[in-house]
Design an enzyme around this catalytic site. Structure first.
Site, PDB file in Angstrom:
ATOM      1  N   ASP A 139       0.812  -1.230   0.000  1.00 55.12           N
ATOM      2  CA  ASP A 139       0.000   0.000   0.000  1.00 55.12           C
ATOM      3  C   ASP A 139       0.848   1.284   0.000  1.00 55.12           C
ATOM      4  OD1 ASP A 139      -2.037  -1.813   0.213  1.00 55.12           O
ATOM      5  OD2 ASP A 139      -2.365  -1.479   2.355  1.00 55.12           O
ATOM      6  N   MET A 159      -5.253  -2.388  -5.505  1.00 51.17           N
ATOM      7  CA  MET A 159      -5.279  -2.396  -4.025  1.00 51.17           C
ATOM      8  C   MET A 159      -4.650  -1.129  -3.442  1.00 51.17           C
ATOM      9  SD  MET A 159      -4.451  -6.180  -2.601  1.00 51.17           S
ATOM     10  CE  MET A 159      -5.744  -7.410  -2.445  1.00 51.17           C
ATOM     11  N   LYS A 183      -9.728   8.542 -28.991  1.00 45.63           N
ATOM     12  CA  LYS A 183      -8.946   7.456 -28.389  1.00 45.63           C
ATOM     13  C   LYS A 183      -9.595   6.108 -28.673  1.00 45.63           C
ATOM     14  CE  LYS A 183      -6.558   9.912 -24.834  1.00 45.63           C
ATOM     15  NZ  LYS A 183      -5.461   9.576 -23.950  1.00 45.63           N
TER      16      LYS A 183
HETATM   17  O1  F6P Z   1      -2.568  -4.019   3.152  1.00 48.86           O
HETATM   18  C1  F6P Z   1      -2.350  -4.806   2.014  1.00 48.86           C
HETATM   19  C2  F6P Z   1      -3.665  -5.170   1.366  1.00 48.86           C
HETATM   20  O2  F6P Z   1      -3.369  -5.940   0.210  1.00 48.86           O
HETATM   21  C3  F6P Z   1      -4.561  -3.989   0.991  1.00 48.86           C
HETATM   22  O3  F6P Z   1      -4.139  -3.347  -0.179  1.00 48.86           O
HETATM   23  C4  F6P Z   1      -5.898  -4.674   0.893  1.00 48.86           C
HETATM   24  O4  F6P Z   1      -6.947  -3.751   1.159  1.00 48.86           O
HETATM   25  C5  F6P Z   1      -5.831  -5.720   1.956  1.00 48.86           C
HETATM   26  O5  F6P Z   1      -4.458  -5.946   2.228  1.00 48.86           O
HETATM   27  C6  F6P Z   1      -6.474  -7.033   1.582  1.00 48.86           C
HETATM   28  O6  F6P Z   1      -6.433  -7.860   2.688  1.00 48.86           O
HETATM   29  P1  F6P Z   1      -6.689  -9.432   2.654  1.00 48.86           P
HETATM   30  O7  F6P Z   1      -5.434 -10.079   2.188  1.00 48.86           O
HETATM   31  O8  F6P Z   1      -6.979  -9.753   4.071  1.00 48.86           O
HETATM   32  O9  F6P Z   1      -7.803  -9.706   1.717  1.00 48.86           O
END
Ligand code: F6P
Ligand code: ADP
Length: 323
Positions: free
Chosen positions: A127, A169, A213
């Site tokens: 993140d 994510m 585009k």
């Molecule tokens: O913090 C890392 C992360 O991949 C986030 O980007 C995402 O919201 C979360 O973990 C997903 O969590 P899990 O693996 O518990 O589904």
């Protein structure tokens, strides 16, 4: 200090294995014994651990995931859970701990520090939302995964003259989406840090169509509200006037796996080794991180109590490049 522990906690990401390797080998170089704690704080509370020697961490520098395992362990947020952890650390004669993980894990590390236990943290999360470091371990590889996906999706989007939403994510942070969008040449980036209405999204789509585009790539951070499905529904309702058909791809956990990039292997190795050096030198309660080219330290109190600000100049750059 004669024996230290190392654990990985929270969401995994590429670079955890090279980080464990660096912790182990730097510690062995100092003459310390190393215990690898399995399944993060869950394993710490249960006393699950294995002794690591140089061979135990051989051949893992290029492997994704974490061979120690990781968990989200809500019980560790309680004082009772933390007491169990401290009990196991004492029972196994572990005198210092390296915690590798994201914001939650580092807050857990702070809790141990506040109980008087020597601990140093290493930021690792795709993140990139950890204060005190320009980059966390795992971000670079995840970004390259996002980029690979954008490039592939653009191929098919152009063939069919479609608009694609690509959900990336990042929890509440738009870093991965923004950087992916800039590097991937997206037509639009939607992140939680910048309010964008559904009407504005539709207008962006229309503008891209009118400019001629062949595709419209919209990178959407998972933290953007009201979320991808709401955008798809809204755009489908206005399908006739917008020109493009719309499809959605959620990259999901593909972003968390894969062999760590050169950048992540180097970062993981530098930070893992630096964390042990901090422990060895008696600088406890710190997180090691990277600022520019330098390894720096930040107190865990500061890490846990602050938030990062996304560089909105990059958002403006993304907008400028949308043409
Ligand atoms: O913090 C890392 C992360 O991949 C986030 O980007 C995402 O919201 C979360 O973990 C997903 O969590 P899990 O693996 O518990 O589904
Ligand atoms: P990440 O470290 O990737 O941000 P989480 O937020 O899920 O992932 O946190 C991982 C683990 O860290 C949690 O399951 C919990 O064991 C521990 N943790 C999180 N927040 C705290 C807290 N406030 N106090 C103590 N431990 C915490």
């Amino acid at each position: 200090m004669r024996r230290i522990g190392v654990l990985t906690s929270g969401g995994d990401g590429p670079g955890l294995n090279p980080c464990i390797r660096a912790v182990t080998r730097r510690a062995l170089g100092y003459g310390l014994e190393v215990m690898g704690i399995e399944r993060g704080y869950a394993g710490l509370m249960e006393g699950e651990m294995i002794q690591l020697d140089a061979r135990a961490v051989g051949g893992i520098i290029g492997k994704g995931g974490t061979f120690l395992g990781t968990t989200r362990a809500p019980e560790f947020k309680t004082v009772q859970g933390q007491r169990e952890a401290l009990r196991n650390l004492n029972k196994h004669n572990i005198e210092g701990l390296v915690v590798i993980g994201g914001n939650g894990s580092l807050t857990g590390a702070l809790a141990l520090h506040q109980h008087g236990f020597p601990v140093v943290g290493v930021p690792a999360t795709i993140d990139n939302d950890v204060p005190g470091t320009g980059m966390a371990v795992g971000v670079d590889t995840a970004l390259n995964t996002v980029l690979g996906a954008i490039d592939r999706i653009r191929d098919t989007a152009s063939s069919h003259q479609r608009a694609f939403l690509i959900e990336v994510m990042g929890r509440n942070c738009g870093y991965l989406a923004l950087m992916g969008g800039v590097a991937g040449g997206a037509e639009m980036v939607l992140i939680p840090e910048v309010e964008t209405t559904l009407e504005e999204v539709a207008q962006g789509l229309l503008d891209a169509y009118i400019r001629g585009k062949a595709h419209c790539i919209i990178v959407v951070a998972e933290g953007y509200k009201p979320g991808c499905q709401a955008i798809v529904d809204y755009l489908n309702e206005r399908r006739e006037e917008l020109g493009f058909q719309v499809r959605l791809t959620v990259l999901g956990h593909t972003q968390r796996g894969g062999s760590p990039s050169a950048f992540d292997r180097l970062l993981a190795t530098r930070l893992g080794a630096a964390a042990v050096a901090e422990l060895h030198n008696g600088h406890y309660g710190q997180m090691v991180g990277i600022k520019g080219r330098e390894v720096v330290t930040t107190p865990l109190e500061e890490v846990a109590s602050s938030t990062i600000e996304l560089d909105l100049d990059l958002y403006n750059l993304a907008k400028e490049m949308e043409k």
